[in-house]
Design an enzyme around this catalytic site. Structure first.
Site, short mmCIF file in Angstrom:
data_model
loop_
_atom_site.label_atom_id
_atom_site.label_comp_id
_atom_site.label_asym_id
_atom_site.label_seq_id
_atom_site.Cartn_x
_atom_site.Cartn_y
_atom_site.Cartn_z
N TYR A 25 1.04 -0.91 0.34
CA TYR A 25 0.16 -0.40 0.23
C TYR A 25 0.91 1.74 0.31
O TYR A 25 0.94 2.21 1.08
CB TYR A 25 -1.24 0.18 1.43
N TYR A 153 -13.69 -4.96 3.91
CA TYR A 153 -12.48 -4.61 3.27
C TYR A 153 -12.63 -6.36 4.18
O TYR A 153 -12.82 -7.12 4.63
CB TYR A 153 -11.39 -4.37 4.15
N ASP A 247 -17.25 -13.04 8.30
CA ASP A 247 -15.22 -12.63 8.04
C ASP A 247 -14.90 -12.35 9.27
O ASP A 247 -15.16 -11.20 9.56
CB ASP A 247 -15.32 -11.65 7.31
N LYS A 276 -5.45 -13.92 11.11
CA LYS A 276 -4.74 -13.02 11.73
C LYS A 276 -4.26 -13.10 12.77
O LYS A 276 -2.85 -13.92 13.15
CB LYS A 276 -6.04 -11.39 11.81
C1 LIG Z 1 -6.86 -9.09 7.35
C2 LIG Z 1 -8.22 -9.31 6.35
C3 LIG Z 1 -8.63 -10.12 5.39
C4 LIG Z 1 -6.97 -10.33 4.72
O1 LIG Z 1 -6.37 -11.38 4.93
P1 LIG Z 1 -4.97 -11.36 4.75
O2 LIG Z 1 -3.83 -12.25 5.78
O3 LIG Z 1 -3.87 -10.22 4.41
O4 LIG Z 1 -4.40 -11.59 3.20
C5 LIG Z 1 -9.63 -10.42 5.29
N1 LIG Z 1 -10.49 -10.22 5.26
C6 LIG Z 1 -10.61 -8.99 6.88
C7 LIG Z 1 -11.63 -8.74 7.89
C8 LIG Z 1 -8.88 -8.93 7.57
O5 LIG Z 1 -9.11 -8.22 8.43
#
Ligand SMILES: *Cc1c(COP(=O)(O)O)cnc(C)c1O
Length: 431
Positions: A25, A153, A247, A276
């Site tokens: 980024y 996101y 998600d 994460k």
């Molecule tokens: C960080 C994130 C992603 C992407 O994960 P990466 O390991 O960076 O590919 C997808 N969804 C959410 C909600 C996120 O916070």
């Protein structure tokens, strides 16, 4: 801590290597140079010049137990001696099966099948693929569009980008290349939901699923919504036969107060994505977990109905060992109580920011504290000032936020909040 030689050496690895990396980024022509770091420990980040920063964001929300937790280090070291990695096609191993069992144990009952991958974005790709193929396997291939929400996101790969906020995300350049999904305003109240229902009336029959980050939309700007929104979404999905994908890559593992955000809403998704904090911030690992109903549509005499996905490093044994150790820590240490304490401390101590001009909102949820600003952000200036103040805080878009390790000490959190108040107050006096 790093051996002395690393600290006293001039940073030749920086000069030699920096011209050969491309940062995330980042406009590489104008960016100030990144900060060389040599070690981490607990909530401390040690810089190459010997300074130490208190960490306010836990490396993009991953390091939930702080850095270098001895229990995770020991588990990974042990696994390293035995089997760092082996392919997951045709072979399985204890760390992965143990982890699958533990993941499904902490999730609501119908979520019973774990598909491992190596990153959050890929776990979202897999969730979308599962949802679309769920309908193909049911003989309804036309149900192939995904409903998602503005401000959301879900990652940077192409499928994930198609369900991100198209304008506010980082992906507007690729609009014409992406599959067109339905990215709608997030319904928050009864009249929004009437609109949403109308939309579903005319569109649900070509849609496969709804995807949402429950309670907090993270990378899109840390916007929050109430649990009742999720309950209504679940009801709408039931009514229109849509799968609900949560998600929880950001919100999972205690970040919003409960172990998972959907626990607070007392709803059960059909598919959930985790990453994460899954490995306690040590290694790249993700999981897409499906309900038994979803899984069963893939069972057939026809091999074409199988889920066609298989990342090379899927279920990496080192990463699974780290994740199992992270689960141990959630069981052995009072993480959720610690999040509760962080939440009250953030609420109380961030409140004075209301008096700072151009602070338009303060939001706190679990171990997430957000100060919303208006006007020119001067992100580079702010990021530099935070380092000078001795903290690692990285504002983006129009927010300054804290997402510290869940076991951060009270004094460290006070120091972080004081730094936010100080730097934001200074920023507010700039033209
Ligand atoms: C960080 C994130 C992603 C992407 O994960 P990466 O390991 O960076 O590919 C997808 N969804 C959410 C909600 C996120 O916070």
């Amino acid at each position: 801590m790093p051996p002395k030689s690393i600290e006293s050496e001039s940073c030749t690895w920086f000069e030699d290597g920096f011209p050969h990396v491309w940062l995330p980024y980042t406009q590489m022509q104008t960016t100030p140079p990144p900060t060389p770091v040599v070690a981490t420990n607990g909530t401390r980040i040690r810089l190459a010049d010997g300074r130490e920063l208190i960490d306010g964001i836990a490396s993009w929300w991953t390091a939930c137990h702080g850095y270098n937790h001895p229990h995770i280090r020991a588990a990974v070291a042990k696994q390293l001696d035995v089997m760092p990695h082996v392919m997951f096609g045709g072979l399985v191993h204890e760390p992965a099966l143990l982890l699958a069992n533990r993941i499904t144990d902490v999730l609501p009952n119908p979520l019973s099948r774990v598909f491992f991958s190596e990153s959050g974005s890929v776990s979202v790709e897999i969730a979308l693929k599962m949802a679309i193929q769920f309908w193909i396997n049911k003989g309804r291939p036309e149900r192939n569009r995904i409903i998602s929400f503005l401000g959301g996101y879900h990652g940077d790969t192409f499928g994930a980008m198609s369900v991100c906020d198209p304008e506010e995300g980082m992906h507007s350049l690729f609009k014409s290349t992406l599959v067109e999904q339905h990215v709608l305003p997030l319904p928050r109240n009864a009249s929004d939901f009437e609109q949403f229902e109308k939309f579903l009336q005319s569109n649900a029959d070509h849609c496969a699923a709804v995807i949402i980050e429950p309670l907090v939309q993270g990378a899109g700007g840390m916007q929050m919504h109430d649990a009742v929104v999720l309950q209504r979404l679940r009801a709408a999905c039931n009514e229109w036969g849509l799968l609900l994908i949560l998600d929880e890559i950001f919100t999972g593992f205690g970040r919003t107060g409960a172990m998972f955000a959907h626990d607070e809403a007392r709803i059960v998704p059909d598919i959930i994505t985790l990453s994460k904090a899954l490995t306690g911030g040590t290694m790249s690992l993700a999981a897409t977990v499906a309900s038994e109903d979803v899984f069963e549509t893939f069972l057939s005499e026809d091999s074409g109905a199988a889920l066609m996905h298989g990342p090379t490093y899927m279920a990496n044994a080192l990463a699974c060992a780290a994740a199992n150790a992270s689960f141990d820590l959630f069981e052995q240490e009072p993480r959720l109580e610690q999040v509760e304490a962080i939440e009250s401390q953030l609420k109380e101590s961030l409140a004075p920011a209301h008096k700072i001009p151009r602070v338009t909102d303060i939001r706190v949820k679990g171990a997430i504290g957000v100060v919303q600003l208006s006007g020119s952000m001067r992100l580079d200036w702010m990021r530099t000032r935070f380092i000078e103040a001795g903290v690692w805080i990285r504002p983006f878009r129009d927010i300054v936020y804290l997402t510290p390790a869940l076991n951060i000490r009270k004094e460290d959190l006070s120091y972080l909040v004081d730094s936010v108040l100080e730097v934001v107050a200074e920023w507010s006096t700039l033209a």
